[in-house]
Design a protein around this motif. Structure first.
Motif, PDB file in Angstrom:
ATOM      1  N   ALA A   4     -36.627  14.321  48.039  1.00  0.00           N
ATOM      2  CA  ALA A   4     -37.808  13.545  47.661  1.00  0.00           C
ATOM      3  C   ALA A   4     -37.405  12.277  46.921  1.00  0.00           C
ATOM      4  O   ALA A   4     -38.026  11.219  47.096  1.00  0.00           O
ATOM      5  N   LEU A   5     -36.362  12.352  46.102  1.00  0.00           N
ATOM      6  CA  LEU A   5     -35.883  11.161  45.401  1.00  0.00           C
ATOM      7  C   LEU A   5     -35.367  10.112  46.384  1.00  0.00           C
ATOM      8  O   LEU A   5     -35.530   8.908  46.165  1.00  0.00           O
ATOM      9  N   VAL A   6     -34.749  10.560  47.481  1.00  0.00           N
ATOM     10  CA  VAL A   6     -34.275   9.628  48.509  1.00  0.00           C
ATOM     11  C   VAL A   6     -35.466   8.924  49.164  1.00  0.00           C
ATOM     12  O   VAL A   6     -35.449   7.710  49.372  1.00  0.00           O
ATOM     13  N   LEU A   7     -36.516   9.681  49.476  1.00  0.00           N
ATOM     14  CA  LEU A   7     -37.707   9.072  50.059  1.00  0.00           C
ATOM     15  C   LEU A   7     -38.307   8.040  49.111  1.00  0.00           C
ATOM     16  O   LEU A   7     -38.698   6.944  49.524  1.00  0.00           O
ATOM     17  N   LEU A   8     -38.374   8.394  47.832  1.00  0.00           N
ATOM     18  CA  LEU A   8     -38.972   7.488  46.848  1.00  0.00           C
ATOM     19  C   LEU A   8     -38.158   6.211  46.695  1.00  0.00           C
ATOM     20  O   LEU A   8     -38.723   5.133  46.456  1.00  0.00           O
ATOM     21  N   ARG A   9     -36.861   6.305  46.810  1.00  0.00           N
ATOM     22  CA  ARG A   9     -36.021   5.103  46.665  1.00  0.00           C
ATOM     23  C   ARG A   9     -36.368   4.070  47.725  1.00  0.00           C
ATOM     24  O   ARG A   9     -36.408   2.872  47.450  1.00  0.00           O
ATOM     25  N   GLU A  35     -42.038   5.093  40.807  1.00  0.00           N
ATOM     26  CA  GLU A  35     -41.580   5.448  39.463  1.00  0.00           C
ATOM     27  C   GLU A  35     -42.400   6.592  38.890  1.00  0.00           C
ATOM     28  O   GLU A  35     -41.859   7.530  38.296  1.00  0.00           O
ATOM     29  N   GLU A  36     -43.712   6.522  39.083  1.00  0.00           N
ATOM     30  CA  GLU A  36     -44.583   7.591  38.598  1.00  0.00           C
ATOM     31  C   GLU A  36     -44.222   8.923  39.252  1.00  0.00           C
ATOM     32  O   GLU A  36     -44.153   9.965  38.587  1.00  0.00           O
ATOM     33  N   ALA A  37     -43.963   8.901  40.559  1.00  0.00           N
ATOM     34  CA  ALA A  37     -43.603  10.122  41.271  1.00  0.00           C
ATOM     35  C   ALA A  37     -42.249  10.649  40.813  1.00  0.00           C
ATOM     36  O   ALA A  37     -42.043  11.863  40.702  1.00  0.00           O
ATOM     37  N   ARG A  38     -41.319   9.746  40.537  1.00  0.00           N
ATOM     38  CA  ARG A  38     -40.009  10.186  40.033  1.00  0.00           C
ATOM     39  C   ARG A  38     -40.152  10.914  38.703  1.00  0.00           C
ATOM     40  O   ARG A  38     -39.492  11.934  38.463  1.00  0.00           O
ATOM     41  N   HIS A  39     -41.023  10.401  37.841  1.00  0.00           N
ATOM     42  CA  HIS A  39     -41.260  11.065  36.563  1.00  0.00           C
ATOM     43  C   HIS A  39     -41.858  12.456  36.779  1.00  0.00           C
ATOM     44  O   HIS A  39     -41.535  13.402  36.045  1.00  0.00           O
ATOM     45  N   ARG A  40     -42.728  12.591  37.785  1.00  0.00           N
ATOM     46  CA  ARG A  40     -43.320  13.901  38.058  1.00  0.00           C
ATOM     47  C   ARG A  40     -42.252  14.892  38.507  1.00  0.00           C
ATOM     48  O   ARG A  40     -42.387  16.106  38.284  1.00  0.00           O
ATOM     49  N   LEU A  41     -41.210  14.385  39.136  1.00  0.00           N
ATOM     50  CA  LEU A  41     -40.102  15.253  39.531  1.00  0.00           C
ATOM     51  C   LEU A  41     -39.165  15.545  38.361  1.00  0.00           C
ATOM     52  O   LEU A  41     -38.268  16.383  38.484  1.00  0.00           O
ATOM     53  N   GLY A  42     -39.354  14.834  37.244  1.00  0.00           N
ATOM     54  CA  GLY A  42     -38.495  15.036  36.083  1.00  0.00           C
ATOM     55  C   GLY A  42     -37.104  14.469  36.260  1.00  0.00           C
ATOM     56  O   GLY A  42     -36.140  14.973  35.663  1.00  0.00           O
ATOM     57  N   ALA A  43     -36.983  13.413  37.058  1.00  0.00           N
ATOM     58  CA  ALA A  43     -35.673  12.841  37.359  1.00  0.00           C
ATOM     59  C   ALA A  43     -35.510  11.469  36.725  1.00  0.00           C
ATOM     60  O   ALA A  43     -36.468  10.710  36.594  1.00  0.00           O
ATOM     61  N   THR A  44     -34.293  11.142  36.362  1.00  0.00           N
ATOM     62  CA  THR A  44     -33.964   9.831  35.822  1.00  0.00           C
ATOM     63  C   THR A  44     -33.550   8.904  36.967  1.00  0.00           C
ATOM     64  O   THR A  44     -33.284   9.348  38.095  1.00  0.00           O
TER      65      THR A  44
END
Length: 223
Positions: free
Chosen positions: A29-34, A45-54
């Protein structure tokens, strides 16, 4: 007591590096968001925070994914998706003109109403991979370009709502574009991994239609 660099600090033996976490659905999911951040940095960025990732974790996930894709020892795209996302939720036959393929639907984080669809040839080669609406999930009501909010619709949904549409070449392998006319005005919708990112009037600037780029505080629509 402190040891020398590269040792355990007690016996002088090399320290064991921390084990990497398996590359799973969250990392994917982080790859998709990038890639989606190229169009919608606020939503990504909001979605990354929901995943708890830096950001560092996202960069590492993308680095690992690219290494898997480019590895000469790779087992192929289909095996890679199965390894990362687990067994498909469903599989089924699909016809693309005269060609027959297998459609696999896999769950991904962040979008419970969507599935990651992989279309594979009989020999296992992957022909297409993108996000689609999950079977039975309610899609958005699309009546005008103003309804085309970022992350609210998939390629298929926009194509049906504004038919006839004209597929256009994307600006990157993970991007798609559709040209259509609404109320006599030509528009172009842009997608990343099959999910709508923005709509613009043809020949205009992003955001000139009601479905243009959302600001950082915008919420994902319909997912």
């Amino acid at each position: 007591m402190t040891g020398t660099p590269g040792t355990s600090g007690t016996s002088g033996t090399p320290a064991t590096p921390p084990a990497r976490e398996p590359f799973g659905p969250g990392a994917f999911a982080l790859v998709l968001l990038r890639r989606m951040a190229d169009f919608q940095p606020g939503l990504a960025e909001e979605a990354r925070h929901r995943l708890g990732a830096t950001l560092a974790q996202q960069r590492e996930a993308n680095k690992r994914w690219q290494a898997m894709v480019r590895s000469p020892r790779s087992r192929g795209a289909l095996a890679r998706y199965r390894s990362v996302l687990g067994p498909p939720e469903s599989t089924g036959a699909r016809a693309l003109g005269d060609l027959r393929c297998e459609a696999l639907l896999l769950r991904v984080p962040l979008w419970p109403d969507l599935r990651f669809e992989v279309l594979a040839a009989p020999d296992g080669a992957v022909w297409n991979e993108w996000l689609v609406r999950a079977p039975g999930a309610r899609g958005p009501v699309l009546e005008s370009p103003g309804d085309l909010r970022p992350w609210s619709a998939t390629v298929d949904e926009v194509a049906r709502a504004f038919a006839p549409v004209r597929p256009m070449e994307g600006t990157a392998p993970t991007r798609w574009r559709l040209a259509f006319t609404a109320a006599g005005v030509p528009h172009v919708a842009e997608f990343t991994y099959g999910l709508l990112q923005r709509v613009e009037r043809a020949g205009g600037n992003p955001g000139t239609s009601a479905g243009g780029i959302a600001g950082p505080g915008a919420k994902p629509g319909g997912n």
